[in-house]
Write a protein that holds these residues in place. Sequence first.
Motif, PDB file in Angstrom:
ATOM      1  N   PRO A 219       0.833  -1.210   0.000  1.00 35.02           N
ATOM      2  CA  PRO A 219       0.000   0.000   0.000  1.00 35.02           C
ATOM      3  C   PRO A 219       0.862   1.252   0.000  1.00 35.02           C
ATOM      4  O   PRO A 219       1.895   1.312   0.683  1.00 35.02           O
ATOM      5  CB  PRO A 219      -0.808  -0.130   1.293  1.00 35.02           C
ATOM      6  CG  PRO A 219      -0.807  -1.590   1.600  1.00 35.02           C
ATOM      7  CD  PRO A 219       0.499  -2.125   1.119  1.00 35.02           C
ATOM      8  N   CYS A 220       0.450   2.253  -0.774  1.00 25.59           N
ATOM      9  CA  CYS A 220       1.263   3.458  -0.908  1.00 25.59           C
ATOM     10  C   CYS A 220       1.450   4.178   0.425  1.00 25.59           C
ATOM     11  O   CYS A 220       2.436   4.895   0.605  1.00 25.59           O
ATOM     12  CB  CYS A 220       0.652   4.402  -1.950  1.00 25.59           C
ATOM     13  SG  CYS A 220      -1.018   4.975  -1.544  1.00 25.59           S
ATOM     14  N   GLU A 221       0.502   4.006   1.373  1.00 27.03           N
ATOM     15  CA  GLU A 221       0.642   4.655   2.680  1.00 27.03           C
ATOM     16  C   GLU A 221       1.848   4.104   3.451  1.00 27.03           C
ATOM     17  O   GLU A 221       2.356   4.766   4.357  1.00 27.03           O
ATOM     18  CB  GLU A 221      -0.625   4.455   3.522  1.00 27.03           C
ATOM     19  CG  GLU A 221      -1.837   5.224   3.023  1.00 27.03           C
ATOM     20  CD  GLU A 221      -2.546   4.511   1.886  1.00 27.03           C
ATOM     21  OE1 GLU A 221      -2.093   3.405   1.532  1.00 27.03           O
ATOM     22  OE2 GLU A 221      -3.544   5.037   1.357  1.00 27.03           O
ATOM     23  N   LEU A 222       2.284   2.885   3.100  1.00 27.18           N
ATOM     24  CA  LEU A 222       3.406   2.270   3.805  1.00 27.18           C
ATOM     25  C   LEU A 222       4.730   2.493   3.089  1.00 27.18           C
ATOM     26  O   LEU A 222       5.769   2.043   3.569  1.00 27.18           O
ATOM     27  CB  LEU A 222       3.156   0.763   3.963  1.00 27.18           C
ATOM     28  CG  LEU A 222       1.940   0.379   4.812  1.00 27.18           C
ATOM     29  CD1 LEU A 222       1.781  -1.130   4.853  1.00 27.18           C
ATOM     30  CD2 LEU A 222       2.077   0.927   6.227  1.00 27.18           C
ATOM     31  N   TYR A 223       4.706   3.181   1.921  1.00 35.06           N
ATOM     32  CA  TYR A 223       5.956   3.441   1.203  1.00 35.06           C
ATOM     33  C   TYR A 223       6.978   4.165   2.080  1.00 35.06           C
ATOM     34  O   TYR A 223       8.151   3.775   2.113  1.00 35.06           O
ATOM     35  CB  TYR A 223       5.676   4.259  -0.058  1.00 35.06           C
ATOM     36  CG  TYR A 223       5.131   3.450  -1.222  1.00 35.06           C
ATOM     37  CD1 TYR A 223       4.951   4.022  -2.467  1.00 35.06           C
ATOM     38  CD2 TYR A 223       4.795   2.113  -1.081  1.00 35.06           C
ATOM     39  CE1 TYR A 223       4.442   3.303  -3.534  1.00 35.06           C
ATOM     40  CE2 TYR A 223       4.284   1.380  -2.132  1.00 35.06           C
ATOM     41  CZ  TYR A 223       4.107   1.972  -3.356  1.00 35.06           C
ATOM     42  OH  TYR A 223       3.609   1.246  -4.395  1.00 35.06           O
ATOM     43  N   PRO A 224       6.590   5.271   2.781  1.00 41.27           N
ATOM     44  CA  PRO A 224       7.595   5.957   3.612  1.00 41.27           C
ATOM     45  C   PRO A 224       8.217   5.046   4.668  1.00 41.27           C
ATOM     46  O   PRO A 224       9.420   5.130   4.929  1.00 41.27           O
ATOM     47  CB  PRO A 224       6.792   7.095   4.263  1.00 41.27           C
ATOM     48  CG  PRO A 224       5.654   7.329   3.333  1.00 41.27           C
ATOM     49  CD  PRO A 224       5.293   5.977   2.801  1.00 41.27           C
TER      50      PRO A 224
END
Length: 447
Positions: A219-224
């Motif tokens: 998920p893009c929210e977990l990229y950082p």
Amino acid sequence: MTNSLALRLLLTTVLALAMVFAILTLGIGYLLHQHPDLLDAHSLQEEADMLIRGLRFDPAGRPVSITIPNQAQWLYTALPDDTKYRLLDTRGRPLLSSEPGGQALSPAGKPFDPALRQFEIRIAGHALSVHTFDVGPPHNRYLLQVAGSLRLGDVLRRVFTMQAEKALTFNLSLALLIFAAVLFCVFHHMLKPLRRASQETEQITPRSLGVRLTLDSMPCELYPLIESFNDSLARLEKGFQVQQEFLAAAAHELKTPLTLLRAGIEMEDKLEDKSALLREADLMARHVQQLLQLAELSEIQNYQFAPTTLASVAEETVGYLQRRAAMAGVEIELILEQKPDSTLADASAVFVLLKNILENAILHTPQQGTVRVLIREGEIRICDQGPGIQPQHLPHLFTRFWRAPGNRYDGAGLGLAICLEIAQAHGWLLQAINNDEGAIFKLRWRA
């Protein structure tokens, strides 16, 4: 299971949805039970809109008939005592009516009042609610009275309330079940990359620091989070590599000076030639200092960034090296074309960077020559008047322990490598070029 993120998200979301449905159900029930006139007013408004749409006028603009849809005509024929309408002029004279001879509606014992928009009357023992609406423009205005039985409204309201409560209860239960099932599937699929990342993390050891977590299907929210973890691994890997290189370099660079120092001491009984021994000892001390400095500056956590005026650091560096330049017969000229704004930097590290480059420039500038330090917004240039840099040597200039073939100056080849480490730690650009007079070192940063 209480520590399961998926379960917590599922329960929280389902609970929030149930609360929304419950509040919605209670709100609708409250409006229907506590404010029954809202349903009556809404029904009468819809009935008035239907009648207004069905109005027909003659060429002179006078209403002549009302066309009522088939599905609504039964109201006035089957329930004449429960629903009525009157189309009046502004004086209350009837023009059209739901029943023959219908007169203007008004409260018992009171004359017709066109300003009275809502009131109740009783006809044949039944209470009716009457609402009055304007029809037509102000210069040709008519009044439409629509009356609905409170008895009929109460029956319709009870039926509607019962049906609404049943529908809401059924829809709430079904929606919660479907929503919970969908959420379970979504969370299970969404957390699959996290489970895979956890398995990959368990395989990372000091011997496999080159492994990086993949962002595929994450998920893009977990990229950082994943990128930060990968950056941490990269810093750890670099730290291990720096330490290994430091140990190897220290062992290599200290071996020869120490061997010469030991041999010289053993061969000189009376230590008559102390200058050579002192020179080797000084060189060894400089090597050790540079190696330790390089090891320290290779780690970003050793920097202390703060708002810094680089022009002030450059002035301090020039002042520090003025005496050494004078001893070498070289002049340092500081040219401040434009004072740069304050930028985030480690002042001590920048001092080391400029000092190393200036020392090189002084070393390669002949006597009576000039080293120019040019300062402008976003850039510092250090120009010498030496022989310049051989084009084939430029790619290796900042390499650790590299020295140009035939170089007559003592050194371990670490000074410029230290400068590059400092520049990269700040995100700056450090490069060397040649011009007609000598070499130019350019330090650039984002203004």
